[in-house]
Motif scaffolding. Structure first.
Motif, PDB file in Angstrom:
ATOM      1  N   LEU A  76       0.839  -1.205   0.000  1.00 61.06           N
ATOM      2  CA  LEU A  76       0.000   0.000   0.000  1.00 61.06           C
ATOM      3  C   LEU A  76       0.871   1.250   0.000  1.00 61.06           C
ATOM      4  O   LEU A  76       1.871   1.325   0.701  1.00 61.06           O
ATOM      5  CB  LEU A  76      -0.906   0.009   1.237  1.00 61.06           C
ATOM      6  CG  LEU A  76      -1.865  -1.164   1.372  1.00 61.06           C
ATOM      7  CD1 LEU A  76      -2.645  -1.054   2.665  1.00 61.06           C
ATOM      8  CD2 LEU A  76      -2.804  -1.227   0.186  1.00 61.06           C
ATOM      9  N   LYS A  77       0.466   2.233  -0.771  1.00 65.13           N
ATOM     10  CA  LYS A  77       1.189   3.510  -0.874  1.00 65.13           C
ATOM     11  C   LYS A  77       0.325   4.616  -0.287  1.00 65.13           C
ATOM     12  O   LYS A  77      -0.801   4.854  -0.746  1.00 65.13           O
ATOM     13  CB  LYS A  77       1.501   3.840  -2.338  1.00 65.13           C
ATOM     14  CG  LYS A  77       2.258   2.759  -3.060  1.00 65.13           C
ATOM     15  CD  LYS A  77       3.706   2.747  -2.651  1.00 65.13           C
ATOM     16  CE  LYS A  77       4.465   1.770  -3.533  1.00 65.13           C
ATOM     17  NZ  LYS A  77       5.106   0.740  -2.817  1.00 65.13           N
ATOM     18  N   VAL A  78       0.855   5.277   0.739  1.00 63.72           N
ATOM     19  CA  VAL A  78       0.141   6.393   1.357  1.00 63.72           C
ATOM     20  C   VAL A  78       0.070   7.536   0.349  1.00 63.72           C
ATOM     21  O   VAL A  78       1.058   7.889  -0.294  1.00 63.72           O
ATOM     22  CB  VAL A  78       0.862   6.845   2.644  1.00 63.72           C
ATOM     23  CG1 VAL A  78       0.200   8.065   3.247  1.00 63.72           C
ATOM     24  CG2 VAL A  78       0.898   5.706   3.649  1.00 63.72           C
ATOM     25  N   GLY A  79      -1.109   8.095   0.186  1.00 61.12           N
ATOM     26  CA  GLY A  79      -1.320   9.181  -0.762  1.00 61.12           C
ATOM     27  C   GLY A  79      -1.647   8.717  -2.170  1.00 61.12           C
ATOM     28  O   GLY A  79      -1.934   9.538  -3.037  1.00 61.12           O
ATOM     29  N   VAL A  80      -1.586   7.394  -2.426  1.00 63.86           N
ATOM     30  CA  VAL A  80      -1.846   6.875  -3.776  1.00 63.86           C
ATOM     31  C   VAL A  80      -3.049   5.939  -3.775  1.00 63.86           C
ATOM     32  O   VAL A  80      -3.971   6.114  -4.581  1.00 63.86           O
ATOM     33  CB  VAL A  80      -0.596   6.138  -4.328  1.00 63.86           C
ATOM     34  CG1 VAL A  80      -0.895   5.518  -5.678  1.00 63.86           C
ATOM     35  CG2 VAL A  80       0.585   7.079  -4.404  1.00 63.86           C
ATOM     36  N   ASP A  81      -3.035   4.948  -2.910  1.00 67.99           N
ATOM     37  CA  ASP A  81      -4.099   3.939  -2.883  1.00 67.99           C
ATOM     38  C   ASP A  81      -5.400   4.514  -2.330  1.00 67.99           C
ATOM     39  O   ASP A  81      -5.390   5.423  -1.501  1.00 67.99           O
ATOM     40  CB  ASP A  81      -3.679   2.735  -2.037  1.00 67.99           C
ATOM     41  CG  ASP A  81      -2.694   1.843  -2.766  1.00 67.99           C
ATOM     42  OD1 ASP A  81      -2.961   1.520  -3.928  1.00 67.99           O
ATOM     43  OD2 ASP A  81      -1.673   1.471  -2.164  1.00 67.99           O
ATOM     44  N   ASN A  82      -6.511   3.948  -2.808  1.00 67.96           N
ATOM     45  CA  ASN A  82      -7.829   4.366  -2.315  1.00 67.96           C
ATOM     46  C   ASN A  82      -8.501   3.189  -1.617  1.00 67.96           C
ATOM     47  O   ASN A  82      -7.916   2.125  -1.467  1.00 67.96           O
ATOM     48  CB  ASN A  82      -8.687   4.915  -3.451  1.00 67.96           C
ATOM     49  CG  ASN A  82      -8.903   3.905  -4.557  1.00 67.96           C
ATOM     50  OD1 ASN A  82      -8.734   2.709  -4.361  1.00 67.96           O
ATOM     51  ND2 ASN A  82      -9.274   4.389  -5.727  1.00 67.96           N
ATOM     52  N   ARG A  83      -9.759   3.369  -1.219  1.00 68.60           N
ATOM     53  CA  ARG A  83     -10.482   2.339  -0.474  1.00 68.60           C
ATOM     54  C   ARG A  83     -10.574   1.020  -1.249  1.00 68.60           C
ATOM     55  O   ARG A  83     -10.393  -0.059  -0.683  1.00 68.60           O
ATOM     56  CB  ARG A  83     -11.888   2.836  -0.133  1.00 68.60           C
ATOM     57  CG  ARG A  83     -11.889   3.959   0.870  1.00 68.60           C
ATOM     58  CD  ARG A  83     -13.318   4.440   1.126  1.00 68.60           C
ATOM     59  NE  ARG A  83     -13.329   5.614   1.964  1.00 68.60           N
ATOM     60  CZ  ARG A  83     -13.320   5.580   3.294  1.00 68.60           C
ATOM     61  NH1 ARG A  83     -13.305   4.432   3.916  1.00 68.60           N
ATOM     62  NH2 ARG A  83     -13.323   6.697   3.990  1.00 68.60           N
TER      63      ARG A  83
END
Length: 155
Positions: free
Chosen positions: A46-53
């Motif tokens: 998971l990438k903070v600021g990139v991935d969504n729900r």
């Protein structure tokens, strides 16, 4: 009689050994695992600021719980409970992974908590209680006799 004693001693020893073995086996702890927490390798995807729900659910699976508010996060909870004989079950380990989102639904933060951090995460289920507890059908029916007001039906 001597022959009977020779046969009885080994049988008595075997029975005593079996009883002791059953007592020791009955006191061994039983562990139960509840819930699911993603592994560090899965969380690293998971990438903070990139991935969504939606991409979070695809990468690590559906959460154990979600927040009540619209923009709150996903929570993954896992517990390990030890049952030991007649004692009360004891929580040995509990992990919580909290993934929070911003207003756009993008991952804002990923946090991991556990008992070893000194943070006790109490798990509670709040259920709305009904007012009909401990009342039988007849008691409910007869309890409404004095409260009926015909004027409310006419209007």
């Amino acid at each position: 009689m001597v022959m009977f004693d020779k046969l009885l001693k080994p049988v008595a020893r075997a029975m005593a050994f079996s009883i002791c073995l059953a007592a020791v086996a009955g006191c061994s702890p039983i562990y139960r695992n509840h819930g699911y927490v993603p592994t560090p390798e899965e969380l690293a995807q998971l990438k903070v600021g990139v991935d969504n729900r939606d991409s979070v659910i695809e990468a690590v699976g559906a959460p154990s719980s979600t927040g009540v508010l619209k923009d709150s996060g996903y929570y993954y909870v896992a517990s390990r409970i030890r049952h030991y004989g007649a004692k009360e079950p004891q929580v040995v380990s509990r992990e919580l992974v909290a993934i929070s989102f911003d207003q756009r639904g993008v991952v804002r933060n990923i946090e991991r908590y556990g008992l070893e951090d000194g943070i006790v995460v109490p798990l509670e289920r709040r259920v709305t209680s009904s007012s009909v507890e401990d009342k039988t059908f007849i008691r409910q029916l007869l309890g409404n006799i004095g409260t009926f007001n015909p004027s409310t039906v006419v209007n």
